[in-house]
Design a protein around this motif. Structure first.
Motif, short mmCIF file in Angstrom:
data_model
loop_
_atom_site.label_atom_id
_atom_site.label_comp_id
_atom_site.label_asym_id
_atom_site.label_seq_id
_atom_site.Cartn_x
_atom_site.Cartn_y
_atom_site.Cartn_z
N THR A 152 -64.87 -9.32 43.41
CA THR A 152 -64.70 -8.59 44.67
C THR A 152 -65.75 -8.96 45.70
O THR A 152 -65.51 -8.90 46.91
CB THR A 152 -64.74 -7.07 44.40
N THR A 153 -66.95 -9.36 45.23
CA THR A 153 -68.05 -9.64 46.16
C THR A 153 -68.08 -11.09 46.63
O THR A 153 -68.95 -11.47 47.42
CB THR A 153 -69.40 -9.30 45.51
N ILE A 154 -67.15 -11.95 46.16
CA ILE A 154 -67.09 -13.33 46.62
C ILE A 154 -66.66 -13.37 48.08
O ILE A 154 -65.87 -12.53 48.55
CB ILE A 154 -66.14 -14.16 45.73
N THR A 155 -67.12 -14.35 48.83
CA THR A 155 -66.79 -14.50 50.24
C THR A 155 -65.28 -14.59 50.44
O THR A 155 -64.58 -15.29 49.71
CB THR A 155 -67.46 -15.77 50.80
N ASN A 156 -64.78 -13.88 51.45
CA ASN A 156 -63.37 -13.92 51.87
C ASN A 156 -62.41 -13.39 50.81
O ASN A 156 -61.27 -13.86 50.71
CB ASN A 156 -62.96 -15.35 52.27
N VAL A 157 -62.83 -12.39 50.04
CA VAL A 157 -61.95 -11.77 49.06
C VAL A 157 -61.58 -10.36 49.48
O VAL A 157 -60.40 -10.00 49.55
CB VAL A 157 -62.59 -11.75 47.66
N ALA A 162 -67.14 -15.41 37.54
CA ALA A 162 -66.27 -14.24 37.32
C ALA A 162 -64.85 -14.51 37.80
O ALA A 162 -63.88 -14.03 37.20
CB ALA A 162 -66.84 -13.01 38.03
N ALA A 163 -64.71 -15.28 38.88
CA ALA A 163 -63.38 -15.62 39.37
C ALA A 163 -62.62 -16.42 38.33
O ALA A 163 -61.44 -16.14 38.03
CB ALA A 163 -63.49 -16.40 40.68
N TYR A 164 -63.27 -17.42 37.74
CA TYR A 164 -62.61 -18.24 36.72
C TYR A 164 -62.28 -17.41 35.48
O TYR A 164 -61.19 -17.52 34.90
CB TYR A 164 -63.50 -19.42 36.34
N PHE A 194 -49.57 -9.90 52.78
CA PHE A 194 -49.64 -9.01 51.63
C PHE A 194 -50.78 -9.47 50.72
O PHE A 194 -51.08 -10.66 50.64
CB PHE A 194 -48.32 -9.05 50.84
N THR A 195 -51.39 -8.53 50.05
CA THR A 195 -52.48 -8.86 49.12
C THR A 195 -52.12 -8.36 47.73
O THR A 195 -51.28 -7.47 47.55
CB THR A 195 -53.81 -8.22 49.55
N THR A 196 -52.76 -8.96 46.73
CA THR A 196 -52.61 -8.49 45.36
C THR A 196 -53.87 -8.85 44.59
O THR A 196 -54.75 -9.53 45.11
CB THR A 196 -51.36 -9.11 44.70
N SER A 197 -53.95 -8.33 43.36
CA SER A 197 -55.11 -8.60 42.52
C SER A 197 -56.38 -8.06 43.18
O SER A 197 -56.42 -6.92 43.62
CB SER A 197 -55.20 -10.11 42.23
N ILE A 198 -57.41 -8.90 43.30
CA ILE A 198 -58.71 -8.47 43.81
C ILE A 198 -58.74 -8.39 45.33
O ILE A 198 -59.57 -7.71 45.92
CB ILE A 198 -59.80 -9.46 43.34
N ILE A 225 -50.02 -5.22 46.74
CA ILE A 225 -49.15 -5.18 45.55
C ILE A 225 -50.04 -4.85 44.36
O ILE A 225 -50.95 -5.61 44.02
CB ILE A 225 -48.45 -6.53 45.34
N GLY A 226 -49.77 -3.74 43.72
CA GLY A 226 -50.64 -3.24 42.66
C GLY A 226 -50.44 -3.91 41.33
O GLY A 226 -49.81 -4.97 41.21
N GLU A 227 -50.95 -3.29 40.30
CA GLU A 227 -50.96 -3.89 38.97
C GLU A 227 -49.57 -4.04 38.37
O GLU A 227 -49.36 -4.81 37.43
CB GLU A 227 -51.85 -3.06 38.03
N ASP A 228 -48.58 -3.31 38.93
CA ASP A 228 -47.22 -3.47 38.43
C ASP A 228 -46.60 -4.80 38.85
O ASP A 228 -45.57 -5.23 38.31
CB ASP A 228 -46.33 -2.32 38.90
N LYS A 229 -47.24 -5.47 39.84
CA LYS A 229 -46.80 -6.79 40.32
C LYS A 229 -45.32 -6.78 40.73
O LYS A 229 -44.58 -7.73 40.47
CB LYS A 229 -47.04 -7.87 39.27
#
Length: 522
Positions: A71-76, A131-133, A297-301, A310-314
């Motif tokens: 979450t703390t990576i740039t542009n996330v 952490a991203a990987y 739209f965003t999903t994941s982190i 889009i939540g964890e239900d994808k």
């Protein structure tokens, strides 16, 4: 706020004041620092619990560590609400594992003695990138206990009193563990989707409804392909999602058509009035402009204020409905790379390259391949990044160019020909596919009975954010020397720490294409 974790940081020293150059506001930056402090508290709790019970398991804590650092990576993540919610979740888990553990004030790192600050920053930013990987592998049910355990060790260490020598050892260990992490993700991706194969990808957008998918998460891409199958909607990759075209289990979907646009930093102009939705699965998301904000739209982190997440239900139904509503282009819409090319090729991961290793070795021995360059890494908006395009153009015809990560968009649409059937530009994939490049280098070194540093191989790397940091640390941990790095040196690396890197690894800042080419080839 204070932030100097990415290459574009203000004045190459640090972003302060109301907002960072990336568009992150000061309160968001401060919440991300608070989240980091909470993750350090969680790490302390886990380590204390392990000291009492070595067999204890921490599945939820593992997931929170990966999500929190990512979450703390740039542009996330630009959305305070999601960061605050995550801070609360981390604190609850910390207190459940070991009550009364204090969180850490990350400002202590920024205010530390310069060299200590530099080494701790290298560890922290390396952990964020790793952490991203690890998160992508985790999404495919691939985990490694040694990798997960090191996140706790590293986070606790940067909040501890340690000498420069102790921290330098941890810097190199971060790189060592990241190599294992990239290997894990390589196994996750190839084990799930097959070994990538060389694939030519068109840059023309066909008429009709379509969806653009950005980021790195192949699992999200697969789920979207399944949900859009038979609906008359075409799917196009963007930026670091381009290598998805090389994986057999993703290639089999006939509506995975091509690639939209170029690298991430051009999205604000390339997405202007786009007649289709864009799904961000990971970074790099830039502040969204009004001309297309209703289609992002965003999903994941990934998270951004006022965008549909889009939540964890994808369940990607909102994205699909938006694609049908927008209808796409009425006629085929040609696009080009930054050099005017109409197609790009991807899929030259280690399996594909090593299947031709014998031929490449013969060409090297015959003098038909004089040198191999790895020209890749993160891209960005700095004018100096044209260096990488110019470098590829200047590379002699008897040289090969390996490329990976979004830095490839500086050169991947160039037609540089081939050497006895081997294309001169070989795109190895995403940034984590630096693992592929390392595997190829190690295999060639074994054939020639030498070290990687003795090969006719030079790494010419660009960096932007924290995943590039952990890859650089991996290369250093493997003893790789003579790396050219640009377009600027990291602001968080102190003069003394840089001196150590130069003395031990001969790492150098790029100069001009002419000077560097002469230095490499003589």
């Amino acid at each position: 706020m204070f932030c100097f974790q990415c290459q574009q940081t203000a004045h190459n020293s640090g972003c302060e004041g109301r907002a960072g150059v990336c568009g992150k506001k000061s309160d968001t930056a401060n919440y991300q620092d608070e989240l980091t402090g909470a993750l350090i508290g969680l790490s302390r709790a886990v380590r204390k619990k392990l000291a009492l019970n070595p067999d204890a398991s921490f599945e939820h804590a593992d997931e929170l560590i990966l999500k929190g650092l990512f979450t703390t990576i740039t542009n996330v993540n630009f959305f305070n609400d999601t960061i605050i919610e995550l801070i609360h979740e981390v604190n609850v888990e910390k207190d459940r594992i070991y009550p009364d553990i204090m969180n850490y004030d990350v400002r202590h790192i920024w205010e530390d003695q310069e060299d200590i600050r530099s080494l701790k920053s290298l560890i922290l930013f390396g952990l964020r990138g790793m952490a991203a990987y690890a998160y992508h592998a985790y999404a495919l049910d691939y985990v490694d206990r040694n990798v997960l355990d090191f996140f706790y060790e590293g986070l606790e260490a940067i909040a501890s009193e340690k000498s420069s020598d102790e921290l330098l050892a941890l810097v190199l260990k971060t790189g060592e563990i990241n190599f294992r992490c990239m290997e894990l993700l390589d196994h996750a991706n190839s084990g799930t989707y097959g070994n990538p194969v060389p694939t030519e990808v068109p840059l023309t957008i066909e008429k009709g409804p379509f969806i653009v998918v950005s980021g790195h998460d192949l699992h999200d891409m697969e789920l979207l392909l399944k949900q859009t199958e038979g609906k008359g909607i075409n799917i196009y990759t963007h930026s670091e999602m381009l290598p998805a075209h090389g994986y057999p289990e993703l290639k089999k979907y006939s509506h995975l058509k091509g690639n939209f646009g170029t690298a991430w930093q051009s999205q604000q102009s390339e997405f202007h009035n786009i007649p289709a939705p864009i799904l961000f699965t990971t970074n790099c998301l830039m502040p969204v402009r009004q001309s297309y904000c209703d289609r992002v739209f965003t999903t994941s982190i990934v998270s951004y204020p006022d965008l549909v997440h889009i939540g964890e239900d994808k369940d990607f139904t909102p994205v699909i409905e938006k694609a049908l509503e927008c209808k796409g282009y009425p006629e085929d819409h040609p696009m080009t790379g930054i050099n005017g090319g109409s197609t790009v090729t991807t899929g030259f991961a280690h399996n594909a390259v090593l299947s031709n290793a014998g031929h490449i070795v013969e060409l090297i021995k015959a003098g038909k391949i004089r040198h191999i360059f790895l020209v890749g890494g993160c891209d960005g908006a700095a004018p100096g990044r044209s260096y990488y395009t110019d470098f590829a153009k200047a590379a002699p015809m008897d040289t090969l160019i390996l490329t990976l990560a979004c830095g490839k968009y500086r050169l991947n649409d160039l037609d540089l020909g081939s050497i006895d059937g081997i294309p001169r530009i070989l795109d190895m994939g995403q940034c984590n596919d630096a693992y592929s490049a390392i595997k190829v280098a190690l295999a060639l070194a074994e054939v020639f009975d030498c070290t990687v540093n003795d090969l006719p191989l030079t790494l010419v790397l660009s960096w932007y954010e924290q995943k590039a940091v952990c890859i650089l640390l991996t290369l250093l941990s493997l003893g790789v020397k003579n790396i050219l790095l640009g377009p600027t040196l990291p602001a968080f690396v102190s003069e003394n720490v840089w001196k150590i890197l130069v003395e031990n690894y001969n790492i150098q800042k790029i100069s001009t294409v002419e000077e560097d080419m002469k230095k490499i080839l003589g």
